[in-house]
Design a protein around this motif. Structure first.
Motif, short mmCIF file in Angstrom:
data_model
loop_
_atom_site.label_atom_id
_atom_site.label_comp_id
_atom_site.label_asym_id
_atom_site.label_seq_id
_atom_site.Cartn_x
_atom_site.Cartn_y
_atom_site.Cartn_z
N ARG A 23 56.46 2.39 65.26
CA ARG A 23 56.05 2.56 63.86
C ARG A 23 57.26 2.81 62.94
O ARG A 23 57.16 2.67 61.72
N ALA A 24 58.41 3.15 63.53
CA ALA A 24 59.63 3.33 62.73
C ALA A 24 60.06 2.02 62.08
O ALA A 24 60.85 2.02 61.13
N ILE A 25 59.51 0.90 62.55
CA ILE A 25 59.82 -0.40 61.96
C ILE A 25 59.32 -0.47 60.52
O ILE A 25 59.87 -1.20 59.69
N MET A 26 58.27 0.30 60.19
CA MET A 26 57.77 0.31 58.81
C MET A 26 58.88 0.65 57.82
O MET A 26 58.98 0.07 56.74
N GLY A 27 59.69 1.63 58.19
CA GLY A 27 60.79 2.03 57.32
C GLY A 27 61.82 0.93 57.13
O GLY A 27 62.41 0.80 56.05
N VAL A 268 46.90 0.94 61.93
CA VAL A 268 48.02 0.83 62.86
C VAL A 268 47.74 1.75 64.05
O VAL A 268 47.27 2.87 63.89
N ASN A 269 48.03 1.27 65.24
CA ASN A 269 47.78 2.06 66.45
C ASN A 269 48.65 3.33 66.43
O ASN A 269 49.84 3.27 66.16
N ARG A 270 48.03 4.48 66.72
CA ARG A 270 48.78 5.73 66.73
C ARG A 270 49.76 5.79 67.91
O ARG A 270 50.71 6.57 67.88
N SER A 276 52.21 -5.04 70.35
CA SER A 276 51.42 -6.27 70.27
C SER A 276 51.62 -6.94 68.92
O SER A 276 51.94 -6.29 67.92
N GLU A 277 51.44 -8.26 68.90
CA GLU A 277 51.61 -9.01 67.65
C GLU A 277 50.67 -8.47 66.57
O GLU A 277 51.06 -8.36 65.40
N LYS A 278 49.46 -8.12 66.97
CA LYS A 278 48.46 -7.61 66.03
C LYS A 278 48.93 -6.30 65.40
O LYS A 278 48.84 -6.10 64.18
N ASN A 279 49.45 -5.40 66.22
CA ASN A 279 49.88 -4.10 65.70
C ASN A 279 51.14 -4.23 64.84
O ASN A 279 51.27 -3.56 63.81
N LEU A 280 52.07 -5.08 65.24
CA LEU A 280 53.29 -5.28 64.46
C LEU A 280 52.98 -5.87 63.09
O LEU A 280 53.63 -5.54 62.09
N ILE A 283 51.72 -3.07 60.98
CA ILE A 283 52.87 -2.27 60.54
C ILE A 283 53.51 -2.90 59.31
O ILE A 283 53.85 -2.22 58.33
N ARG A 284 53.67 -4.23 59.34
CA ARG A 284 54.28 -4.93 58.20
C ARG A 284 53.42 -4.79 56.94
O ARG A 284 53.93 -4.54 55.85
N VAL A 285 52.10 -4.91 57.12
CA VAL A 285 51.18 -4.80 55.98
C VAL A 285 51.23 -3.40 55.38
O VAL A 285 51.24 -3.22 54.16
N LEU A 286 51.29 -2.38 56.24
CA LEU A 286 51.38 -1.01 55.74
C LEU A 286 52.68 -0.78 54.99
O LEU A 286 52.70 -0.08 53.96
N ALA A 287 53.77 -1.37 55.47
CA ALA A 287 55.05 -1.26 54.76
C ALA A 287 54.95 -1.90 53.37
O ALA A 287 55.53 -1.38 52.40
N ASP A 288 54.23 -2.99 53.27
CA ASP A 288 54.00 -3.62 51.95
C ASP A 288 53.22 -2.67 51.04
O ASP A 288 53.51 -2.57 49.84
#
Length: 304
Positions: A23-27, A268-270, A276-280, A283-288
């Motif tokens: 989830r750190a990828i969001m940043g 996003v999965n806790r 997984s591609e779905k969760n990544l 993560i991208r959508v949440l960053a948006d």
């Protein structure tokens, strides 16, 4: 205008990264947008970098390498994630997890690719990572100015040695360290304190980049009957890692000079290791979403 600038405050800026596994990828997504929209290098815009767990790797990549956000993206590729979180066939098929879910061999190999054998004292700017000394039972900081002989690989590996997921990290001085999130998953307050010490000023701004909060409702009534399994199923580790008190303390201390970028994880999965591609994509959508909420404020922050 010159007269005004003569007496205007000159701030030191801290960039703090939470832990949170993938989830750190969001940043990273958020900061890439900030770098693009502000036309300013994230590395050049901050004076001190601090991180916990996965966030420690981000802090070290910036502080040690002077990386662009595009460089950080190269660390967090799916191929690298698979190597970092690689399980043996026996571990994958085991009913009971009797040892760490992953070895640290893949993780250290990827870290070695990016940091080689360099020590954190060779950083281009001050960098700090959090960890927890298991035998002394106390939180510690590893910093470029306080622990210059520690290698960047060992610092990043120790700060991200999350119990259950990775083995305890053995350090150069014989200490055994685990994930810094055990003590403080959001290191923003610590970053502020460290900046005050090394820069000898009160004029400090902190940008804290989160990794999402699990806001799923927990039934207090039902929790009365939970044992170990029940608490683990309801994310007791996530509750312990939220660091909300330190967040509130820093807000009280410096007010608008602290900008916190974070939110509920939504769908996003806790779990910290769902690559997984779905969760990544989630993560991208949440960053948006973060950019829509915090983008303008962050541009003002970086330009101040």
């Amino acid at each position: 205008m010159k007269y005004f600038n003569l007496f205007s405050k000159k701030y030191k800026k801290v960039l703090a990264f939470d832990g949170g596994g993938v989830r750190a990828i969001m940043g990273i997504y958020f900061l890439k947008k900030l770098e693009q929209e502000s036309s300013k290098s994230i590395f050049e815009s901050f004076d001190l970098f601090i991180g916990t767990s996965a966030g420690a790797t981000n802090a070290l990549l910036l502080g040690m390498n002077g990386s662009t956000i595009t460089d950080l993206e190269k660390f967090w590729t799916v191929d690298n994630l698979k190597k970092i979180m690689n399980q043996s066939f026996i571990d994958k098929t085991s009913i009971f997890q009797t040892r760490p879910k992953y070895s640290n061999e893949g993780k250290k190999k990827i870290l070695q690719t990016f940091f080689e054998d360099r020590k954190i004292g060779q950083s281009l700017k001050p960098v700090v990572v959090t960890a927890y000394d298991l035998e002394a039972r106390k939180p510690i900081l590893l910093s470029s100015y306080g622990d210059p002989e520690v290698t960047a690989v060992n610092a990043a590996n120790a700060s991200s040695a999350a119990p259950i997921y990775f083995p305890t990290a053995s350090m150069e001085d014989g200490t055994w360290l685990i994930d810094g999130g055990i003590a403080t998953n959001n290191p923003s307050l610590l970053g502020y304190v460290e900046a005050k010490k090394i820069f000898s000023t009160d004029n400090i701004k902190v940008l804290g980049i989160g990794a999402g909060l699990n806001k799923r409702k927990i039934s207090g009534k039902n929790s009365r009957n939970w044992g170990a399994l029940g608490w683990f199923r309801h994310d007791i580790l996530g509750i312990m890692l939220e660091s909300s008190l330190q967040n509130e303390i820093l807000k009280d201390l410096i007010g608008d000079d602290y900008l916190r970028v974070n939110s509920s994880i939504g769908n996003v999965n806790r779990r910290m290791d769902d690559m997984s591609e779905k969760n990544l994509e989630r993560i991208r959508v949440l960053a948006d979403d973060w950019w829509q909420k915090y983008g303008k404020k962050s541009i003002n922050f970086i330009n101040s």
